[in-house]
Design an enzyme around this catalytic site. Structure first.
Site, mmCIF file in Angstrom:
data_model
loop_
_atom_site.group_PDB
_atom_site.id
_atom_site.type_symbol
_atom_site.label_atom_id
_atom_site.label_comp_id
_atom_site.label_asym_id
_atom_site.label_seq_id
_atom_site.Cartn_x
_atom_site.Cartn_y
_atom_site.Cartn_z
ATOM 1 N N HIS A 9 0.626 -1.183 -0.053
ATOM 2 C CA HIS A 9 -0.039 -0.010 -0.023
ATOM 3 C C HIS A 9 0.861 1.213 -0.098
ATOM 4 O O HIS A 9 0.416 2.359 -0.373
ATOM 5 C CB HIS A 9 -1.147 -0.117 1.169
ATOM 6 C CG HIS A 9 -0.535 0.183 2.489
ATOM 7 N ND1 HIS A 9 -0.243 -0.482 3.348
ATOM 8 C CD2 HIS A 9 -0.417 1.383 3.176
ATOM 9 C CE1 HIS A 9 0.087 -0.190 4.619
ATOM 10 N NE2 HIS A 9 -0.020 1.217 4.616
ATOM 11 N N ASP A 34 1.081 -7.755 2.409
ATOM 12 C CA ASP A 34 1.240 -6.388 2.091
ATOM 13 C C ASP A 34 2.838 -5.638 2.068
ATOM 14 O O ASP A 34 3.232 -5.055 2.838
ATOM 15 C CB ASP A 34 0.733 -5.570 3.327
ATOM 16 C CG ASP A 34 0.309 -4.023 2.891
ATOM 17 O OD1 ASP A 34 0.790 -3.625 1.699
ATOM 18 O OD2 ASP A 34 -0.499 -3.393 3.595
ATOM 19 N N SER A 59 4.081 2.480 8.519
ATOM 20 C CA SER A 59 3.913 1.356 7.444
ATOM 21 C C SER A 59 5.253 1.109 6.752
ATOM 22 O O SER A 59 5.650 1.915 6.138
ATOM 23 C CB SER A 59 2.789 1.628 6.551
ATOM 24 O OG SER A 59 1.535 1.348 7.020
HETATM 25 N N1 ARG Z 1 -5.247 1.023 7.829
HETATM 26 C C1 ARG Z 1 -3.770 1.077 6.983
HETATM 27 C C2 ARG Z 1 -3.080 2.570 7.247
HETATM 28 O O1 ARG Z 1 -3.509 3.338 7.718
HETATM 29 C C3 ARG Z 1 -3.787 0.626 5.646
HETATM 30 C C4 ARG Z 1 -4.395 1.618 4.735
HETATM 31 C C5 ARG Z 1 -4.589 1.152 3.334
HETATM 32 N N2 ARG Z 1 -5.426 0.209 3.015
HETATM 33 C C6 ARG Z 1 -6.902 0.252 2.728
HETATM 34 N N3 ARG Z 1 -7.580 -0.755 2.714
HETATM 35 N N4 ARG Z 1 -7.183 1.616 2.756
HETATM 36 O O2 ARG Z 1 -2.486 2.812 6.605
HETATM 37 N N1 ASP Z 2 -1.520 1.455 8.108
HETATM 38 C C1 ASP Z 2 -0.664 2.638 8.823
HETATM 39 C C2 ASP Z 2 0.457 3.208 7.842
HETATM 40 O O1 ASP Z 2 0.061 3.124 6.474
HETATM 41 C C3 ASP Z 2 -0.047 1.938 9.910
HETATM 42 C C4 ASP Z 2 -0.888 2.314 11.072
HETATM 43 O O2 ASP Z 2 -1.766 3.159 11.234
HETATM 44 O O3 ASP Z 2 -0.608 1.482 11.923
HETATM 45 O O4 ASP Z 2 1.024 3.920 8.196
#
Ligand code: ARG
Ligand code: ASP
Length: 714
Positions: A88, A230, A649
């Protein structure tokens, strides 16, 4: 006897629980590793010294960690500049290189030779060269510049000037690839300068298909147990002398000072892990009033408004596959922060963060009284007052933002002021440019008027119901028939079609353009937004000042070395253990998922859980190479008690020997409240097990040459 036993038990629990409450909390600064945590980390199993972790440029762990594209983290995993980050995080680059016939998002990507690795203009990674506490310098500079405006001294822009002056004085002429990030810490009680080298020749090497890289997509986002791979792989190139350089086909793979060995043997529950990366933002110095504000205004408005939009979108997406494709990424973007807000409010209530912060404030009040520091008490009082004074305006800003600006597509239409309108009227080139670059990129192939119609009706209804009549944008005042209003908006507007818009510019006058329903809605909403935002901002200066005093009080009371500064996109480390958790009564989630769960979740009718035949084949043949667990199952993801947030991330997760065991990619939703207060029993970093990375590279993408490049330790 019984009560005595009870008291003993209570005392014992208190003794056992108190230290563990703090355990694993914190996003710590590397220059103070030795003073702050190295001893405890070594007690927990770490075999590295502080110098082996942080000694920039001398081949320590920090030399293998990069800030990736400004928002993520990445790490080096070979002596030839191979870089690992999240799928991502590399998503934009993977998408850039994708076409209908070569769809790397759908099918994955692998460059069979270095020649095939794909350059990415605009993508940069930075390595830390030095981290310097320049607080005294900055304070002297501000004094000399007669600057005591927090709007300046807290802004990275303003501080860049100061950083350049510091560099010139202390280091001399700055090479073009050196980047300076001078940031305020502890609300401006401290200033620390990060000096980094920036590399801009970073090429895409390998990526799994999205069905692996984001398996479970939005439904599984922020959720443990998780089953996605990921990750993706890049390589950094330098000029022949090993210096950062712009893309050039003759550049050579970087030879880093340090890269991680890969631990392919895995770890057990309770084993020590450490994460290094670039967390973006936390708010752990919130006062009780700010916790309540976050809960009752920010999070609540976000949850309520996004829910309406998402439910409306989802119904349309479910009903029509074409709509699903059009709105999938808008939906995904919306749900990410939505789920986060739900988790945040869950934690605020469940753990009574408001009460916790009140206790902390009571402690500071006592300290301030005993030490004759009335300014700390005054600061807390001021914060509370200002939170109350700005509440209505803040709610309005959030309502407009979440209810209209982010939700109603025509509010974001590119509208013209009078001057531009007249320019476009008389200049065909400019007009064509506007239509192509502004109008058609906004109302693009992913815009669906019928979806927008349903969403707009739902949003205007929710917005009007949640807003006092006198606070509505002019155009919405007195609107009774929302259906009629929205139908008129979308069907009568000149924005309904490029040629209609163009002829309205050519043939019409500005006054009638300005009266168009979409133009009116957009302009009224933006004007109101700017107005109330200005009212909130009116508090910012004084607010920042008193928060600085408040945090100073906490630092003084607790001892500066015992409190970590809020995350601010600068490099930090966090440490803890691999550990499962109990999300609710009688339910336990283990720390490790396997491909059994990938298969269990499979649902060919749902694009979020569709598996490729190739992955199923690997599973069915148990073709796991040497990567499987002792019980024959193939590991996928793991979770740890480490304290991470957005920006972490892609961060390397390392074991007690400093070897890579995985890369961080998410948190559980029960743990996102950790941005305000660490949640020992609930908060977990979600990590892709490096063995799953190896399996996918090896068996799925056939990337043997990459595996050969790595140092794999069992
Ligand atoms: N929750 C993760 C973060 O905050 C991954 C976000 C990307 N994935 C998604 N399905 N939107 O970055
Ligand atoms: N998903 C988040 C990121 O892309 C990581 C988190 O919020 O824990 O940085």
């Amino acid at each position: 006897m019984k009560t005595y036993k009870k008291i003993c038990a209570a005392l014992l629990t208190a003794l056992l629980c108190v230290p563990s409450l703090k355990a694993d909390e914190g996003m710590w600064l590397l220059p103070y590793l030795k003073q702050q945590n190295i001893k405890r980390m070594q007690e927990m199993g770490l075999t590295l010294s502080a110098e082996q972790i942080y000694n920039p440029g001398q081949g320590s762990v920090i030399d293998a960690v990069v800030h990736f594209d400004g928002g993520c983290t990445g790490e080096l995993i070979s002596s030839q500049g191979l870089l690992l980050t999240n799928h991502h995080c590399g998503y934009d680059q993977i998408r850039e290189h994708s076409t209908v016939t070569n769809n790397f998002l759908r099918d994955g990507f692998y460059a069979p030779t270095m020649k095939d690795e794909l350059p990415n203009p605009g993508l940069v990674v930075t390595f830390i060269d030095e981290i310097v506490d320049v607080t005294d310098y900055v304070n002297a500079y501000l004094k000399k510049a007669k600057c005591n405006d927090p709007m300046e001294y807290l802004s990275r822009d303003y501080l860049t000037k100061v950083a350049n002056a510091w560099y010139k004085k202390n280091r001399g002429k700055k090479p073009g690839y050196i980047v300076l990030d001078l940031a305020p810490f502890y609300e401006g009680n401290k200033f620390i300068l990060s000096i980094s080298k920036e590399y801009s020749d970073v090429r895409l090497v390998a990526a799994p298909p999205s069905s692996i890289g984001s398996y479970g997509a939005d439904t599984d986002n922020w959720v443990w147990p998780r089953h996605s791979g990921d990750f993706c792989v890049f390589r950094i190139y330098t000029d022949k002398d090993g210096k950062p350089a712009k893309y050039d086909p003759n550049n050579v793979p970087m030879r880093p000072k340090f890269h991680f060995k890969v631990n392919s043997g895995g770890l057990n529950e309770d084993d020590f892990v450490m994460i290094m990366g670039y967390p973006g933002r936390t708010n752990h110095f919130y006062t009780a009033a700010e916790v309540a504000e976050r809960r009752d205004i920010d999070n609540t408005v976000r949850i309520d408004m996004r829910k309406v939009r998402q439910e409306t979108m989802l119904a349309e997406m479910r009903a029509d596959e074409a709509v699903n494709i059009q709105y999938a990424s808008k939906y995904a973007r919306s749900t990410n922060a939505y789920k986060n807000a739900i988790g945040s409010n869950w934690a605020i209530r469940k753990m009574d963060f408001e009460g916790m912060k009140k206790d902390q404030q009571a402690k500071l009040t006592k300290y301030a009284t005993e030490n004759n520091k009335p300014e700390y008490i005054e600061a807390m009082k001021k914060i509370e007052e200002m939170v109350a004074q700005r509440a209505d305006f803040r709610k309005q800003v959030w309502m407009i933002d979440e209810g209209l600006l982010r939700a109603v597509e025509s509010v974001g239409a590119p509208v013209l002021d009078e001057k531009t309108f007249n320019e476009l009227k008389s200049n065909a080139d400019k007009r064509t440019k506007f239509i192509n670059e502004k109008y058609l990129t906004y109302f693009n192939k992913d815009y669906n008027k019928e979806v927008d119609r349903k969403v707009t009706k739902a949003m205007l209804t929710a917005f009007i119901n949640g807003t006092a009549p006198e606070n509505l944008p002019a155009v919405l005042r007195g609107v009774k028939d929302i259906n009629g209003f929205v139908n008129n908006l979308l069907d009568k507007t000149i924005y309904r079609d490029a040629s209609v818009l163009e002829s309205a510019i050519i043939n019409g006058d500005y006054a009638s353009y300005d009266a168009d329903p979409v133009v009116r809605l957009s302009k009224d909403v933006h004007a109101l937004h700017a107005d109330v935002k200005g009212k909130v901002a009116g508090f910012d200066r004084e607010f920042a000042r008193v928060r600085k005093t408040y945090v100073k009080g906490i630092m003084e009371m607790e001892g500066e070395m015992n409190v970590w500064p809020d995350a601010n996109s600068t490099v930090r480390y966090t440490f803890g253990k691999l550990k499962g958790y109990i999300p609710r009564d009688n339910v336990y989630y283990g720390f490790q998922t396997t491909m059994e769960g990938v298969m269990e979740k499979e649902d060919p009718t749902n694009p979020e859980y569709t598996l490729s035949p190739k992955l199923k084949d690997i599973y069915n043949r148990k073709d796991f190479g040497s990567y499987a667990l002792a019980n024959g199952k193939m590991p996928v993801d793991i979770c740890a008690t480490t304290h991470t947030t957005g920006g972490n991330s892609g961060s390397p997760v390392i074991d007690k020997y400093g070897n890579l065991v995985g890369l961080n990619f998410d948190r559980n939703w029960e743990g996102v409240g950790g941005d305000i207060n660490y949640l020992a029993d609930y908060q977990r970093s979600i990590i892709c097990d490096v063995r799953y990375v190896l399996l996918i590279l090896d068996k799925y993408l056939g990337a043997q040459r990459l595996i050969d490049e790595m140092d794999i330790a069992k």
